[in-house]
Design a protein around this motif. Structure first.
Motif, PDB file in Angstrom:
ATOM      1  N   ALA A 267       0.760  -1.224   0.267  1.00  0.00           N
ATOM      2  CA  ALA A 267      -0.165  -0.294  -0.264  1.00  0.00           C
ATOM      3  C   ALA A 267       0.796   1.195   0.093  1.00  0.00           C
ATOM      4  O   ALA A 267       1.879   1.169   0.801  1.00  0.00           O
ATOM      5  N   LYS A 268       0.566   1.995  -0.668  1.00  0.00           N
ATOM      6  CA  LYS A 268       1.525   3.425  -0.869  1.00  0.00           C
ATOM      7  C   LYS A 268       0.699   4.281  -0.947  1.00  0.00           C
ATOM      8  O   LYS A 268       1.326   5.485  -0.630  1.00  0.00           O
ATOM      9  N   ARG A 269      -0.583   4.323  -1.414  1.00  0.00           N
ATOM     10  CA  ARG A 269      -1.378   5.763  -1.192  1.00  0.00           C
ATOM     11  C   ARG A 269      -2.821   5.458  -0.341  1.00  0.00           C
ATOM     12  O   ARG A 269      -3.215   4.773  -0.467  1.00  0.00           O
ATOM     13  N   PHE A 270      -3.156   5.689   0.454  1.00  0.00           N
ATOM     14  CA  PHE A 270      -3.408   5.554   1.586  1.00  0.00           C
ATOM     15  C   PHE A 270      -4.282   7.084   1.396  1.00  0.00           C
ATOM     16  O   PHE A 270      -4.270   8.095   1.819  1.00  0.00           O
ATOM     17  N   ILE A 271      -5.279   6.584   0.965  1.00  0.00           N
ATOM     18  CA  ILE A 271      -6.831   7.450   0.786  1.00  0.00           C
ATOM     19  C   ILE A 271      -8.049   7.348   1.700  1.00  0.00           C
ATOM     20  O   ILE A 271      -9.006   6.399   2.177  1.00  0.00           O
ATOM     21  N   VAL A 272      -8.197   8.204   2.795  1.00  0.00           N
ATOM     22  CA  VAL A 272      -8.344   8.381   4.002  1.00  0.00           C
ATOM     23  C   VAL A 272      -9.925   9.503   3.762  1.00  0.00           C
ATOM     24  O   VAL A 272      -9.792  10.461   3.579  1.00  0.00           O
ATOM     25  N   HIS A 317      14.693  12.109  -2.616  1.00  0.00           N
ATOM     26  CA  HIS A 317      14.235  12.455  -3.440  1.00  0.00           C
ATOM     27  C   HIS A 317      13.099  12.597  -3.406  1.00  0.00           C
ATOM     28  O   HIS A 317      12.668  13.509  -4.162  1.00  0.00           O
ATOM     29  N   GLN A 318      12.586  11.866  -4.121  1.00  0.00           N
ATOM     30  CA  GLN A 318      10.463  11.514  -3.837  1.00  0.00           C
ATOM     31  C   GLN A 318      10.291  12.706  -2.621  1.00  0.00           C
ATOM     32  O   GLN A 318       9.412  13.539  -3.272  1.00  0.00           O
ATOM     33  N   VAL A 319      10.535  12.634  -1.509  1.00  0.00           N
ATOM     34  CA  VAL A 319      10.168  13.060  -0.456  1.00  0.00           C
ATOM     35  C   VAL A 319       9.782  14.524  -0.579  1.00  0.00           C
ATOM     36  O   VAL A 319       9.230  15.298  -0.904  1.00  0.00           O
ATOM     37  N   LYS A 320      11.299  14.989  -1.450  1.00  0.00           N
ATOM     38  CA  LYS A 320      11.575  16.569  -1.456  1.00  0.00           C
ATOM     39  C   LYS A 320      10.727  17.394  -2.325  1.00  0.00           C
ATOM     40  O   LYS A 320      10.100  18.523  -1.556  1.00  0.00           O
ATOM     41  N   GLU A 321      11.078  16.870  -3.532  1.00  0.00           N
ATOM     42  CA  GLU A 321       9.881  17.427  -3.739  1.00  0.00           C
ATOM     43  C   GLU A 321       8.916  17.280  -3.829  1.00  0.00           C
ATOM     44  O   GLU A 321       8.110  18.628  -4.556  1.00  0.00           O
ATOM     45  N   SER A 322       8.305  16.448  -2.817  1.00  0.00           N
ATOM     46  CA  SER A 322       6.942  16.473  -2.811  1.00  0.00           C
ATOM     47  C   SER A 322       6.454  17.587  -1.863  1.00  0.00           C
ATOM     48  O   SER A 322       5.651  18.322  -1.664  1.00  0.00           O
ATOM     49  N   ILE A 323       7.936  17.989  -0.970  1.00  0.00           N
ATOM     50  CA  ILE A 323       7.853  19.020   0.157  1.00  0.00           C
ATOM     51  C   ILE A 323       7.704  20.314  -0.793  1.00  0.00           C
ATOM     52  O   ILE A 323       6.981  21.042  -0.114  1.00  0.00           O
ATOM     53  N   LYS A 324       8.753  20.139  -1.605  1.00  0.00           N
ATOM     54  CA  LYS A 324       8.253  21.589  -2.258  1.00  0.00           C
ATOM     55  C   LYS A 324       7.201  22.098  -3.152  1.00  0.00           C
ATOM     56  O   LYS A 324       6.839  23.110  -2.771  1.00  0.00           O
ATOM     57  N   VAL A 345       3.760  11.446   5.232  1.00  0.00           N
ATOM     58  CA  VAL A 345       3.149  12.458   4.342  1.00  0.00           C
ATOM     59  C   VAL A 345       2.256  13.017   4.632  1.00  0.00           C
ATOM     60  O   VAL A 345       1.153  11.663   3.324  1.00  0.00           O
ATOM     61  N   THR A 346       1.458  13.930   4.624  1.00  0.00           N
ATOM     62  CA  THR A 346       0.354  14.447   4.615  1.00  0.00           C
ATOM     63  C   THR A 346       0.172  15.391   3.816  1.00  0.00           C
ATOM     64  O   THR A 346       1.411  15.601   3.025  1.00  0.00           O
ATOM     65  N   ASN A 347      -0.830  16.074   3.261  1.00  0.00           N
ATOM     66  CA  ASN A 347      -1.590  16.967   2.711  1.00  0.00           C
ATOM     67  C   ASN A 347      -0.376  16.853   0.883  1.00  0.00           C
ATOM     68  O   ASN A 347       0.023  17.704   0.376  1.00  0.00           O
ATOM     69  N   ALA A 365       1.593   7.921   1.678  1.00  0.00           N
ATOM     70  CA  ALA A 365       1.565   9.227   0.854  1.00  0.00           C
ATOM     71  C   ALA A 365      -0.133   8.913   1.701  1.00  0.00           C
ATOM     72  O   ALA A 365      -0.669   8.408   1.713  1.00  0.00           O
ATOM     73  N   ILE A 366      -0.677  10.020   2.555  1.00  0.00           N
ATOM     74  CA  ILE A 366      -1.726  10.552   3.080  1.00  0.00           C
ATOM     75  C   ILE A 366      -2.559  10.576   2.453  1.00  0.00           C
ATOM     76  O   ILE A 366      -1.684  12.003   2.363  1.00  0.00           O
ATOM     77  N   ILE A 367      -3.444  10.439   1.639  1.00  0.00           N
ATOM     78  CA  ILE A 367      -4.371  11.661   1.448  1.00  0.00           C
ATOM     79  C   ILE A 367      -5.734  11.930   1.472  1.00  0.00           C
ATOM     80  O   ILE A 367      -6.378  11.010   1.911  1.00  0.00           O
ATOM     81  N   LYS A 368      -6.291  13.027   1.993  1.00  0.00           N
ATOM     82  CA  LYS A 368      -7.615  13.149   2.592  1.00  0.00           C
ATOM     83  C   LYS A 368      -8.765  13.264   1.603  1.00  0.00           C
ATOM     84  O   LYS A 368      -8.416  13.988   0.516  1.00  0.00           O
ATOM     85  N   VAL A 369      -9.763  12.628   1.343  1.00  0.00           N
ATOM     86  CA  VAL A 369     -10.940  12.814   0.602  1.00  0.00           C
ATOM     87  C   VAL A 369     -12.070  13.256   1.600  1.00  0.00           C
ATOM     88  O   VAL A 369     -12.540  12.639   2.417  1.00  0.00           O
ATOM     89  N   LYS A 370     -13.486  13.815   1.233  1.00  0.00           N
ATOM     90  CA  LYS A 370     -14.114  14.349   1.086  1.00  0.00           C
ATOM     91  C   LYS A 370     -15.439  12.417   1.350  1.00  0.00           C
ATOM     92  O   LYS A 370     -16.636  12.884   2.679  1.00  0.00           O
ATOM     93  N   ASN A 371     -15.582  11.885   0.507  1.00  0.00           N
ATOM     94  CA  ASN A 371     -16.960  10.972   0.549  1.00  0.00           C
ATOM     95  C   ASN A 371     -16.200  10.007  -0.169  1.00  0.00           C
ATOM     96  O   ASN A 371     -14.889   9.802  -1.091  1.00  0.00           O
ATOM     97  N   LYS A 372     -16.444   8.653  -0.277  1.00  0.00           N
ATOM     98  CA  LYS A 372     -16.390   7.536  -0.940  1.00  0.00           C
ATOM     99  C   LYS A 372     -16.110   7.889  -2.622  1.00  0.00           C
ATOM    100  O   LYS A 372     -15.846   7.043  -2.778  1.00  0.00           O
TER     101      LYS A 372
END
Length: 453
Positions: A267-272, A317-324, A345-347, A365-372
């Motif tokens: 699991a690489k992208r956690f969509i919550v 490097h992938q994390v640093k570029e994402s922070i930018k 990593v959030t936001n 990588a944790i991603i916030k979503v509004k609904n299902k």
């Protein structure tokens, strides 16, 4: 051009062994021996081939601690996970020992003919190109069904696990498989391309990166040869508001952190969903803080080094570029040589590397979503298609959404994992073809139509 391979322990950076690449003459000898063995091996009764799998299982279990230690020293796998990998290989042997004969039996088809059926005939010498992250499992899940089907196999393994590659060849020989039935070669990219061009190689199986997959597919296609490609993954883990976190949080963390995060099906992208988001992030962090970090040879270690320092640098490097681009590190993000700290990593948004690229290490990588609805749409925003998982109490709704998931696997309230009983493979940039189950043993056979009037 280098003529040797030197393996190195990624934990202490000490060299292990140096090996010489094969000469052109050695490669020719291997290829011809494999072809010669095929001509007799294909005539061996399937029942006899399957019997050897019982001995293979026994020897794997007898040597599991030695093999686990070798994996740990060559690519940093926590040793307890190495033992589990060998035990899974033993299960694989058992599955095909019990089912191989049935899977390969003639499939009778009723037509106007006196008799008509499908005969499953082996193709010949199959070349496999395998990665380092599961040094035994990746090889054996290809080799066992392929050889049981009557083919012979040549392995070109990742160079940093050369010791494992040679031990696997020895394993097949010690069990009593004919000389040339399974052979390891030590070769460079140019030599591999030459092999694929050779008419004696009938097909190719690759587990590796998307880049490698495109190259191998190009060469195989030019030669009109079949290939099975199991490539990268960027699996989504959907966590809905009704998910039982207390029950599933350990599974969710394992789905990202096992094998030091170096798994194509992790699991690489956690969509919550937003209603459970803050609770999820806190529970996830609480768990990864508790992971035992240290020497991979320690039985209690759960997180250790990545397989090579350059892999940790790429992840950094992938994390640093994402922070930018606006991502926020909620926890972790410390690197020392090949070690990379478990990181949250959030936001995260879809244009960031930690969302759109495969992150091969312990970064969540944790991603916030509004609904299902948004959660399922976000999960599909990937060029990869290896697997997807969803955690929810509403399993009927999840089952109703099977067709919305383009991936090769959809797991509900469980992490995506390979299982000998189920076909394994992906779609889109994750490749094509299937390993394991009945589908896997039939990938490298000629499905021959036989018609008797």
């Amino acid at each position: 051009m280098a003529t040797t391979i030197t393996t190195q322990n990624p934990f202490n950076e000490k060299p292990l062994n140096t090996y010489s690449l094969f000469t052109e003459k050695q490669l020719e000898t291997v290829l011809q021996a494999s072809q010669n063995t095929f001509l007799t091996w294909r005539e061996t009764k399937i029942k006899q081939r399957c019997k050897l799998l019982k001995k293979l299982k026994a020897l794997l279990l007898e040597r599991k601690n030695d093999y686990a230690l070798l994996m740990t020293q060559e690519m940093g796998k926590p040793i307890s996970q190495g033992v589990a990998e060998i035990e899974k290989c033993a299960w694989l042997c058992d599955f095909y020992r019990k089912n191989g004969e049935d899977f390969l039996a003639d499939d009778m088809i009723k037509t106007e003919a006196h008799e008509s059926f499908i005969s499953y005939d082996p193709l010949g010498v199959i070349l496999s190109i395998m990665p380092w992250n599961y040094p035994f499992w990746q090889v054996l899940r290809f080799a066992i069904p392929t050889i049981t089907a009557g083919n012979t196999a040549i392995l070109k393994h990742a160079s940093n696990v050369t010791g494992c590659a040679l031990e696997i060849e020895k394993l097949f020989k010690d069990v009593g498989f004919p000389e040339g039935c399974f052979t390891t070669i030590l070769a460079n990219h140019k030599q591999v391309e030459t092999l694929i061009n050779d008419s004696r190689i009938k097909a190719v199986s690759l587990t590796g990166s998307e880049t490698a997959g495109r190259k191998i597919a190009e060469i195989a296609g030019k030669n009109l040869k079949k290939c099975v490609l199991e490539l990268g993954g960027n699996n989504a883990c959907i966590v809905l508001n009704d998910a039982d976190l207390d029950t599933h949080i350990n599974t969710v963390v394992t789905a990202r952190m096992q094998n030091n995060g170096q798994s194509c099906i992790a699991a690489k992208r956690f969509i919550v969903e937003e209603g459970i988001y803050d609770t999820f992030v806190q529970k996830f962090q609480d768990k990864i803080v508790q992971l035992n970090t240290g020497n991979p040879e320690d039985n209690n270690t759960e997180i250790s080094v990545l397989a090579r320092t350059d892999l940790a640098e790429e992840l950094e490097h992938q994390v640093k570029e994402s922070i930018k681009q606006g991502a926020i590190v909620s926890y972790g993000n410390k690197r020392m040589n090949a070690y990379y700290q478990p990181t949250i990593v959030t936001n995260v948004t879809p244009e960031m590397p930690v969302f759109k690229e495969e992150t091969f290490g312990p970064v969540a990588a944790i991603i916030k979503v509004k609904n299902k609805e948004e959660a399922y749409k976000m999960a599909s925003l990937s060029k990869f298609g290896l697997g997807c998982m969803v955690f929810t109490k509403d399993t009927e709704d999840a089952l109703a959404r099977i067709s919305q998931i383009e991936d090769g696997a959809f797991f509900i309230n469980e992490m995506v994992k390979s299982d000998p009983r189920l076909p394994f493979g992906g779609t889109k940039a994750s490749g094509f073809g299937r390993e394991l189950s009945k589908e896997g043993i039939l990938e490298f056979v000629n499905k021959k139509n036989v018609y008797l009037k």
